[in-house]
Scaffold this motif. Structure first.
Motif, PDB file in Angstrom:
ATOM      1  N   SER A 225       0.821  -1.205   0.000  1.00  0.00           N
ATOM      2  CA  SER A 225       0.000   0.000   0.000  1.00  0.00           C
ATOM      3  C   SER A 225       0.859   1.260   0.000  1.00  0.00           C
ATOM      4  O   SER A 225       0.685   2.151  -0.840  1.00  0.00           O
ATOM      5  N   GLU A 226       1.808   1.340   0.926  1.00  0.00           N
ATOM      6  CA  GLU A 226       2.560   2.593   1.022  1.00  0.00           C
ATOM      7  C   GLU A 226       3.594   2.755  -0.082  1.00  0.00           C
ATOM      8  O   GLU A 226       3.834   3.862  -0.564  1.00  0.00           O
ATOM      9  N   HIS A 227       4.193   1.666  -0.543  1.00  0.00           N
ATOM     10  CA  HIS A 227       5.232   1.805  -1.562  1.00  0.00           C
ATOM     11  C   HIS A 227       4.650   1.950  -2.973  1.00  0.00           C
ATOM     12  O   HIS A 227       5.362   2.362  -3.886  1.00  0.00           O
ATOM     13  N   THR A 228       3.374   1.641  -3.126  1.00  0.00           N
ATOM     14  CA  THR A 228       2.705   1.978  -4.381  1.00  0.00           C
ATOM     15  C   THR A 228       2.708   3.489  -4.585  1.00  0.00           C
ATOM     16  O   THR A 228       2.872   3.984  -5.706  1.00  0.00           O
ATOM     17  N   VAL A 285      -4.362   4.337  10.265  1.00  0.00           N
ATOM     18  CA  VAL A 285      -3.905   5.716  10.085  1.00  0.00           C
ATOM     19  C   VAL A 285      -3.121   5.863   8.783  1.00  0.00           C
ATOM     20  O   VAL A 285      -3.271   6.853   8.058  1.00  0.00           O
ATOM     21  N   GLN A 286      -2.276   4.876   8.470  1.00  0.00           N
ATOM     22  CA  GLN A 286      -1.530   4.947   7.218  1.00  0.00           C
ATOM     23  C   GLN A 286      -2.482   4.990   6.024  1.00  0.00           C
ATOM     24  O   GLN A 286      -2.296   5.782   5.092  1.00  0.00           O
ATOM     25  N   SER A 287      -3.499   4.152   6.035  1.00  0.00           N
ATOM     26  CA  SER A 287      -4.456   4.107   4.921  1.00  0.00           C
ATOM     27  C   SER A 287      -5.179   5.441   4.762  1.00  0.00           C
ATOM     28  O   SER A 287      -5.361   5.935   3.640  1.00  0.00           O
ATOM     29  N   ALA A 313       2.762   6.487  10.971  1.00  0.00           N
ATOM     30  CA  ALA A 313       2.016   5.218  10.900  1.00  0.00           C
ATOM     31  C   ALA A 313       2.782   4.153  10.126  1.00  0.00           C
ATOM     32  O   ALA A 313       2.766   2.975  10.496  1.00  0.00           O
ATOM     33  N   GLY A 314       3.464   4.565   9.049  1.00  0.00           N
ATOM     34  CA  GLY A 314       4.169   3.596   8.218  1.00  0.00           C
ATOM     35  C   GLY A 314       5.323   2.916   8.913  1.00  0.00           C
ATOM     36  O   GLY A 314       5.738   1.824   8.509  1.00  0.00           O
ATOM     37  N   LEU A 370      -5.972   3.805  -4.767  1.00  0.00           N
ATOM     38  CA  LEU A 370      -5.517   2.413  -4.821  1.00  0.00           C
ATOM     39  C   LEU A 370      -4.841   2.020  -3.512  1.00  0.00           C
ATOM     40  O   LEU A 370      -5.080   0.927  -2.977  1.00  0.00           O
ATOM     41  N   CYS A 371      -4.009   2.912  -2.986  1.00  0.00           N
ATOM     42  CA  CYS A 371      -3.315   2.628  -1.730  1.00  0.00           C
ATOM     43  C   CYS A 371      -4.312   2.417  -0.589  1.00  0.00           C
ATOM     44  O   CYS A 371      -4.128   1.524   0.251  1.00  0.00           O
ATOM     45  N   PHE A 372      -5.364   3.224  -0.562  1.00  0.00           N
ATOM     46  CA  PHE A 372      -6.378   3.087   0.486  1.00  0.00           C
ATOM     47  C   PHE A 372      -7.089   1.747   0.383  1.00  0.00           C
ATOM     48  O   PHE A 372      -7.324   1.073   1.398  1.00  0.00           O
ATOM     49  N   ALA A 373      -7.415   1.329  -0.842  1.00  0.00           N
ATOM     50  CA  ALA A 373      -8.093   0.039  -1.027  1.00  0.00           C
ATOM     51  C   ALA A 373      -7.216  -1.111  -0.532  1.00  0.00           C
ATOM     52  O   ALA A 373      -7.698  -2.035   0.136  1.00  0.00           O
TER      53      ALA A 373
END
Length: 394
Positions: A225-228, A285-287, A313-314, A370-373
């Motif tokens: 998610s985060e690295h996208t 929180v990251q999402s 968060a990450g 996309l990252c949130f999904a």
């Protein structure tokens, strides 16, 4: 030696900081190549796109070699593994410093990944023997703090060294850090018990347990998610400025500060509230921070704030996930941790590939959706991982 008394803090804390120095060197080595790609490409007369595969080579090699190393070295004492791994890591970076061609540099990156993949999981697993359970979260945050500081400060500094003195100087600096770690551990590290020799099939049986598998999936999905987004943060924030200053370096500074805070908070939070609460909080929180970036990326101060929260968060979910895996798999802790390292690097590499595919069809500023999904999937797995949880996986 099976454990070291918690009261012996004067002996334990320097060891933890030395283990963290090793992960600091590894963190710089893993990510700094992206900052000196142009210099490497010009010096070795290779296309920038091809040179960029050095990052992928390291990440994929690490992912493959981490569990293989944990299995192959299971009969060694952790002291021997950690010292040997650092010797290999230092030697690989000496070769990187002297590499006469792209092919030689690529081979040295595989060797560096072997040293890193052998070192980090064992350093994490050694925490269980060096501190009492009530301090495990804080101890893990010190070891992982090396990676955090490398992300926040080491990689930018290493990039500056490479751009000022040449890319070979960056790898030479990593050699120095590795030698300092090796010397310190050789003097202070006790003869910790070996991880234990088990058949590979027996070790892999741990990941057939739903709780272990879902925990590993949290790492993969959260990292994916985060690295996208992180892989393309320069594109996402392109054109956003503080007056005449581009916001990107300032925003990344906010991200780095948040990462340091998040890593420290993860250790204390895990010891105080348990790994479940910290994992669920961090992924949630990251999402939300990644989703918010879609709407605030054009507003400089708000974008910096979003990256700060994302950084916090990450860097909060790794410590409690490792903490949980060590609790779940007492017999195969180091091997489970090595698998977690593998899926982490797969998530990092997969994020770059997925993000690249996404922006081929959609605008980069929509990556946050996309990252949130993906983050929602990670959160669902986090909740599933703790359903009917037991303390250990036998």
């Amino acid at each position: 030696m099976s454990s070291i008394a918690v009261s012996d803090d004067l002996r334990t804390r320097p060891l933890l900081w030395l283990l963290g120095l090793g992960t600091f060197a590894i963190g710089i080595d893993a990510f700094v190549v992206a900052g000196v790609l142009g210099e490497i490409a010009r010096d070795l007369a290779t296309p920038v796109a091809g040179t960029g595969q050095l990052v992928t080579i390291f990440a994929l090699s690490y992912a493959v070699l981490a569990p293989i190393s944990a299995w192959g070295l299971a009969g060694w004492s952790r002291r021997s593994i950690l010292l040997t791994a650092m010797v290999v890591f230092v030697a690989a970076n000496v070769l990187s410093t002297l590499a006469p061609s792209f092919e030689a540099l690529a081979l040295s990156r595989i060797l560096a990944a072997l040293g890193a993949a052998s070192y980090t999981p064992q350093a994490v697993a050694a925490v269980s023997e060096l501190v009492s359970p009530v301090r495990k979260g804080r101890a893990l945050s010190i070891v992982y703090g090396g990676m955090t500081v490398a992300t926040a400060l080491g990689v930018p500094f290493g990039t500056w060294i490479g751009q000022t003195l040449g890319w070979r100087a960056t790898f030479a600096a990593v050699v120095v850090l590795g030698l300092l770690t090796l010397l310190g551990l050789a003097i202070l590290l006790p003869s910790l018990a070996p991880p234990g020799s088990h058949r590979l099939r027996d070790r892999l049986s741990a990941i057939t347990k739903p709780q272990v598998l879902t925990t590993l999936s949290i790492t993969f999905l959260a990292a994916l998610s985060e690295h996208t987004a992180y892989s393309y943060i320069s594109v996402i924030l392109d054109g956003t400025r503080f007056d005449d200053l581009p916001v990107l370096p300032i925003a990344l500074g906010f991200f780095g500060i948040g990462a340091v805070i998040g890593n420290v908070a993860a250790g204390f939070g895990t010891d105080r509230f348990g790994n479940r609460a910290v994992i669920v909080f961090a992924v949630t929180v990251q999402s939300l921070a990644l989703l918010a970036l879609v709407f605030v990326q054009g507003v400089p101060l708000a974008a910096c704030l979003a990256l700060f929260v994302w950084g916090v968060a990450g860097w909060m979910y790794l410590v409690p996930i490792q903490h949980r895996l060590l609790d779940l798999s007492k017999s195969y802790g180091a091997f489970s941790v090595s698998l977690n390292s593998s899926v982490l690097y797969l998530g990092i590499g997969g994020g770059g590939a997925l993000g690249g595919a996404f922006i081929s069809y959609f605008e980069p500023n929509q990556l946050g959706f996309l990252c949130f999904a993906i983050g929602v999937l990670a959160l669902a797995n986090a909740l599933l991982a703790f359903r009917g949880a037991k303390e250990n996986v036998e």
